[in-house]
Write a protein that holds these residues in place. Structure first.
Motif, PDB file in Angstrom:
ATOM      1  N   VAL A  68       2.714   0.843  12.094  1.00 56.56           N
ATOM      2  CA  VAL A  68       3.532   1.091  10.899  1.00 56.56           C
ATOM      3  C   VAL A  68       3.317   0.002   9.847  1.00 56.56           C
ATOM      4  O   VAL A  68       3.110   0.317   8.663  1.00 56.56           O
ATOM      5  CB  VAL A  68       5.022   1.234  11.272  1.00 56.56           C
ATOM      6  N   PRO A  69       3.343  -1.310  10.221  1.00 57.14           N
ATOM      7  CA  PRO A  69       3.019  -2.332   9.214  1.00 57.14           C
ATOM      8  C   PRO A  69       1.654  -2.130   8.575  1.00 57.14           C
ATOM      9  O   PRO A  69       1.478  -2.372   7.370  1.00 57.14           O
ATOM     10  CB  PRO A  69       3.072  -3.636  10.016  1.00 57.14           C
ATOM     11  N   LEU A  70       0.689  -1.701   9.346  1.00 56.42           N
ATOM     12  CA  LEU A  70      -0.657  -1.447   8.824  1.00 56.42           C
ATOM     13  C   LEU A  70      -0.604  -0.420   7.695  1.00 56.42           C
ATOM     14  O   LEU A  70      -1.255  -0.587   6.657  1.00 56.42           O
ATOM     15  CB  LEU A  70      -1.551  -0.969   9.959  1.00 56.42           C
ATOM     16  N   THR A  71       0.196   0.625   7.875  1.00 58.96           N
ATOM     17  CA  THR A  71       0.259   1.685   6.856  1.00 58.96           C
ATOM     18  C   THR A  71       0.947   1.209   5.588  1.00 58.96           C
ATOM     19  O   THR A  71       0.473   1.496   4.481  1.00 58.96           O
ATOM     20  CB  THR A  71       0.975   2.937   7.394  1.00 58.96           C
ATOM     21  N   TYR A  72       2.057   0.447   5.724  1.00 59.12           N
ATOM     22  CA  TYR A  72       2.721   0.062   4.469  1.00 59.12           C
ATOM     23  C   TYR A  72       1.971  -1.036   3.729  1.00 59.12           C
ATOM     24  O   TYR A  72       2.032  -1.109   2.499  1.00 59.12           O
ATOM     25  CB  TYR A  72       4.210  -0.253   4.634  1.00 59.12           C
ATOM     26  N   TYR A  73       1.218  -1.859   4.408  1.00 61.07           N
ATOM     27  CA  TYR A  73       0.387  -2.830   3.695  1.00 61.07           C
ATOM     28  C   TYR A  73      -0.807  -2.134   3.035  1.00 61.07           C
ATOM     29  O   TYR A  73      -1.259  -2.549   1.953  1.00 61.07           O
ATOM     30  CB  TYR A  73      -0.077  -3.941   4.625  1.00 61.07           C
ATOM     31  N   ALA A  74      -1.328  -1.097   3.661  1.00 65.37           N
ATOM     32  CA  ALA A  74      -2.404  -0.314   3.039  1.00 65.37           C
ATOM     33  C   ALA A  74      -1.890   0.389   1.775  1.00 65.37           C
ATOM     34  O   ALA A  74      -2.583   0.442   0.751  1.00 65.37           O
ATOM     35  CB  ALA A  74      -2.951   0.707   4.027  1.00 65.37           C
ATOM     36  N   ILE A  75      -0.648   0.893   1.835  1.00 67.79           N
ATOM     37  CA  ILE A  75      -0.059   1.575   0.674  1.00 67.79           C
ATOM     38  C   ILE A  75       0.115   0.612  -0.494  1.00 67.79           C
ATOM     39  O   ILE A  75      -0.236   0.922  -1.640  1.00 67.79           O
ATOM     40  CB  ILE A  75       1.298   2.208   1.055  1.00 67.79           C
ATOM     41  N   VAL A  76       0.659  -0.583  -0.211  1.00 69.03           N
ATOM     42  CA  VAL A  76       0.886  -1.530  -1.304  1.00 69.03           C
ATOM     43  C   VAL A  76      -0.444  -2.090  -1.823  1.00 69.03           C
ATOM     44  O   VAL A  76      -0.560  -2.438  -3.010  1.00 69.03           O
ATOM     45  CB  VAL A  76       1.850  -2.647  -0.853  1.00 69.03           C
ATOM     46  N   ALA A  77      -1.485  -2.147  -0.984  1.00 70.01           N
ATOM     47  CA  ALA A  77      -2.811  -2.564  -1.452  1.00 70.01           C
ATOM     48  C   ALA A  77      -3.380  -1.533  -2.417  1.00 70.01           C
ATOM     49  O   ALA A  77      -3.990  -1.894  -3.443  1.00 70.01           O
ATOM     50  CB  ALA A  77      -3.749  -2.759  -0.261  1.00 70.01           C
ATOM     51  N   VAL A  78      -3.185  -0.255  -2.120  1.00 77.87           N
ATOM     52  CA  VAL A  78      -3.611   0.820  -3.031  1.00 77.87           C
ATOM     53  C   VAL A  78      -2.868   0.693  -4.361  1.00 77.87           C
ATOM     54  O   VAL A  78      -3.461   0.831  -5.440  1.00 77.87           O
ATOM     55  CB  VAL A  78      -3.356   2.203  -2.389  1.00 77.87           C
ATOM     56  N   ALA A  79      -1.558   0.411  -4.281  1.00 76.96           N
ATOM     57  CA  ALA A  79      -0.754   0.261  -5.502  1.00 76.96           C
ATOM     58  C   ALA A  79      -1.248  -0.902  -6.347  1.00 76.96           C
ATOM     59  O   ALA A  79      -1.389  -0.781  -7.573  1.00 76.96           O
ATOM     60  CB  ALA A  79       0.720   0.064  -5.116  1.00 76.96           C
ATOM     61  N   LEU A  80      -1.509  -2.037  -5.711  1.00 79.15           N
ATOM     62  CA  LEU A  80      -1.960  -3.215  -6.463  1.00 79.15           C
ATOM     63  C   LEU A  80      -3.346  -2.999  -7.060  1.00 79.15           C
ATOM     64  O   LEU A  80      -3.628  -3.477  -8.167  1.00 79.15           O
ATOM     65  CB  LEU A  80      -1.967  -4.442  -5.548  1.00 79.15           C
ATOM     66  N   ASN A  81      -4.210  -2.274  -6.359  1.00 77.33           N
ATOM     67  CA  ASN A  81      -5.555  -2.017  -6.881  1.00 77.33           C
ATOM     68  C   ASN A  81      -5.511  -1.178  -8.154  1.00 77.33           C
ATOM     69  O   ASN A  81      -6.409  -1.271  -8.999  1.00 77.33           O
ATOM     70  CB  ASN A  81      -6.418  -1.327  -5.823  1.00 77.33           C
ATOM     71  N   LEU A  82      -4.479  -0.368  -8.298  1.00 74.45           N
ATOM     72  CA  LEU A  82      -4.327   0.411  -9.521  1.00 74.45           C
ATOM     73  C   LEU A  82      -4.140  -0.512 -10.724  1.00 74.45           C
ATOM     74  O   LEU A  82      -4.648  -0.239 -11.817  1.00 74.45           O
ATOM     75  CB  LEU A  82      -3.129   1.359  -9.391  1.00 74.45           C
ATOM     76  N   VAL A  83      -3.424  -1.622 -10.528  1.00 78.72           N
ATOM     77  CA  VAL A  83      -3.187  -2.579 -11.616  1.00 78.72           C
ATOM     78  C   VAL A  83      -4.362  -3.538 -11.767  1.00 78.72           C
ATOM     79  O   VAL A  83      -4.878  -3.741 -12.870  1.00 78.72           O
ATOM     80  CB  VAL A  83      -1.876  -3.366 -11.371  1.00 78.72           C
ATOM     81  N   VAL A  84      -4.806  -4.117 -10.655  1.00 85.12           N
ATOM     82  CA  VAL A  84      -5.852  -5.143 -10.708  1.00 85.12           C
ATOM     83  C   VAL A  84      -7.231  -4.527 -10.958  1.00 85.12           C
ATOM     84  O   VAL A  84      -7.998  -5.013 -11.796  1.00 85.12           O
ATOM     85  CB  VAL A  84      -5.866  -5.970  -9.408  1.00 85.12           C
ATOM     86  N   GLY A  85      -7.549  -3.459 -10.226  1.00 91.19           N
ATOM     87  CA  GLY A  85      -8.885  -2.885 -10.301  1.00 91.19           C
ATOM     88  C   GLY A  85      -9.077  -1.875 -11.404  1.00 91.19           C
ATOM     89  O   GLY A  85     -10.114  -1.866 -12.078  1.00 91.19           O
ATOM     90  N   ILE A  86      -8.101  -1.015 -11.617  1.00 90.26           N
ATOM     91  CA  ILE A  86      -8.253   0.076 -12.596  1.00 90.26           C
ATOM     92  C   ILE A  86      -7.768  -0.347 -13.973  1.00 90.26           C
ATOM     93  O   ILE A  86      -8.424  -0.103 -14.984  1.00 90.26           O
ATOM     94  CB  ILE A  86      -7.503   1.345 -12.119  1.00 90.26           C
ATOM     95  N   LEU A  87      -6.587  -1.000 -14.024  1.00 90.38           N
ATOM     96  CA  LEU A  87      -6.046  -1.444 -15.311  1.00 90.38           C
ATOM     97  C   LEU A  87      -6.662  -2.761 -15.752  1.00 90.38           C
ATOM     98  O   LEU A  87      -6.786  -3.026 -16.950  1.00 90.38           O
ATOM     99  CB  LEU A  87      -4.520  -1.581 -15.205  1.00 90.38           C
ATOM    100  N   GLY A  88      -7.048  -3.612 -14.780  1.00 91.79           N
ATOM    101  CA  GLY A  88      -7.690  -4.876 -15.114  1.00 91.79           C
ATOM    102  C   GLY A  88      -6.737  -6.017 -15.376  1.00 91.79           C
ATOM    103  O   GLY A  88      -7.119  -7.028 -15.970  1.00 91.79           O
TER     104      GLY A  88
END
Length: 375
Positions: A68-88
């Motif tokens: 379960v921790p693995l899944t919620y850390y993967a979810i928040v990593a996807v969320a952060l990549n939207l800001v860091v990777g896609i938005l810059g």
């Protein structure tokens, strides 16, 4: 040549060019869809393998607790990549959005636990509440914060995360016969009552409704939302802002609006991860170990090592880098040394110029071989 013929030829050239552009867009769309399906397939395959191992008794209790921790850390990593990777933009406050989602959802679940509401419905409503509250805070924080860039944005978002954590660690909320009470100092309830948030002791008695299956479903939903957003017209506008803000603004792209949209969606997804987090333990506390600075840095490490802008890479990096230190607990003296070496190796493979050159050569060789076989 008459003007009519000239206009006709120009129109034909324009039509041909538009058709070529449409073909390019369609090819890019098909390629993006194929990448997305591969990502979904990897997540589903991992879930299937885990279920098979669990059914056959080959999954240890320790590893089962990491799912379960693995899944919620993967979810928040996807969320952060939207800001860091896609938005810059560099944000270090996503642990704060997790904290907001966790506490708002857990607070609702603790209150409704005393009623006859079914646990499934209670968790679903808690999930909506945590996601919406985190999105609202993301929007409100984004109004002043997104006017900043670079290091300044990182510092402000980091400060926001610490402020949220410290406020929730100091607040006391409870109700009794005289009504609802909230304070930054401990107080005594009159008659029959219940302390909902007990300062540093947090929220106690939260129902543990999270499961690996729910985590995988939420991870897939996060991937679908983010990847469809990235491949849409909105996503292309966001990436244009990332590549050159002034040029994007000059062609009429609403820079503030698109940045706010991406930041709010990212905060909402981080809040969803927080809901999953809060319902995986019976006692929720706003400590540095759960929502502090180091957690934000850890999530950023997942994004960077998985590849900035690479959504699939964030999921894989989160899975590997979260599980690895836990699986190496038997090697107490060398656990963090091995972990550090793995980080360095992954960074070199992903970002070193020579490594990228070798990868491109291998990719070109494989592609050429497959074309020859097809011919």
């Amino acid at each position: 040549m008459s003007k009519e013929k000239e206009q006709s030829l120009k129109q034909e050239e324009t039509d041909v060019q538009n058709m070529d552009n449409m073909d390019i867009v369609k090819k890019m769309s098909r390629k993006a869809s194929r990448r997305n399906y591969i990502t979904y397939g990897i997540v589903i395959a991992f879930y299937a393998i885990v279920q098979i191992l669990k059914a056959t008794g080959h999954l240890s209790a320790h590893f089962n607790g990491l799912l379960v921790p693995l899944t919620y850390y993967a979810i928040v990593a996807v969320a952060l990549n939207l800001v860091v990777g896609i938005l810059g933009d560099l944000s270090l406050g996503h642990a704060g959005f997790m904290c907001i989602g966790a506490f708002s959802a857990s607070l609702f679940s603790v209150v409704m636990k005393q009623t006859d509401m079914p646990s499934g419905l209670r968790f679903f409503i808690a999930l909506l509440i945590g996601t919406v509250v985190a999105a609202i805070f993301g929007f409100l924080i984004g109004i002043p914060v997104l006017r900043l860039n670079g290091d300044y944005l990182a510092i402000v978002t980091l400060a926001f995360g610490e402020i949220i954590k410290n406020i929730l660690a100091a607040i006391y909320l409870g109700y009794d016969e005289t009504g609802l009470h909230i304070s930054f100092k401990s107080f005594t309830l009159q008659g029959e009552g219940k302390m909902l948030i007990n300062g540093a002791m947090g929220i106690q008695g939260s129902p543990t409704d999270s499961s690996f299956t729910i985590g995988i479903v939420l991870l897939l939903l996060a991937l679908i939302i983010v990847q469809n957003l990235v491949n849409s017209r909105t996503g292309r506008a966001v990436m244009a802002i990332r590549d050159n803000r002034i040029a994007a603004q000059s062609i009429g792209i609403n820079v503030t609006g698109y940045k706010m949209l991406a930041f709010t969606v990212s905060a909402a997804i981080a809040g969803t991860a927080g809901v999953l987090f809060s319902h995986n333990m019976s006692t929720l506390t706003a400590t540095s170990g759960y929502f502090g600075y180091n957690v934000s840095i850890m999530i950023l490490v997942y994004v960077v090592l998985g590849g900035i802008g690479n959504i699939r890479g964030s999921v894989i990096a989160a899975a590997i880098l979260y599980v690895l230190p836990e699986m190496l607990r038997g090697l107490n003296n060398y656990r963090m040394l091995i972990y550090s070496i793995v980080l360095i190796v992954i960074m070199l493979v992903n970002w070193a110029p020579k490594a990228l050159e070798v990868r491109e050569k291998i990719k070109a060789a494989i592609t050429g071989k497959l074309k020859k076989e097809a011919d």
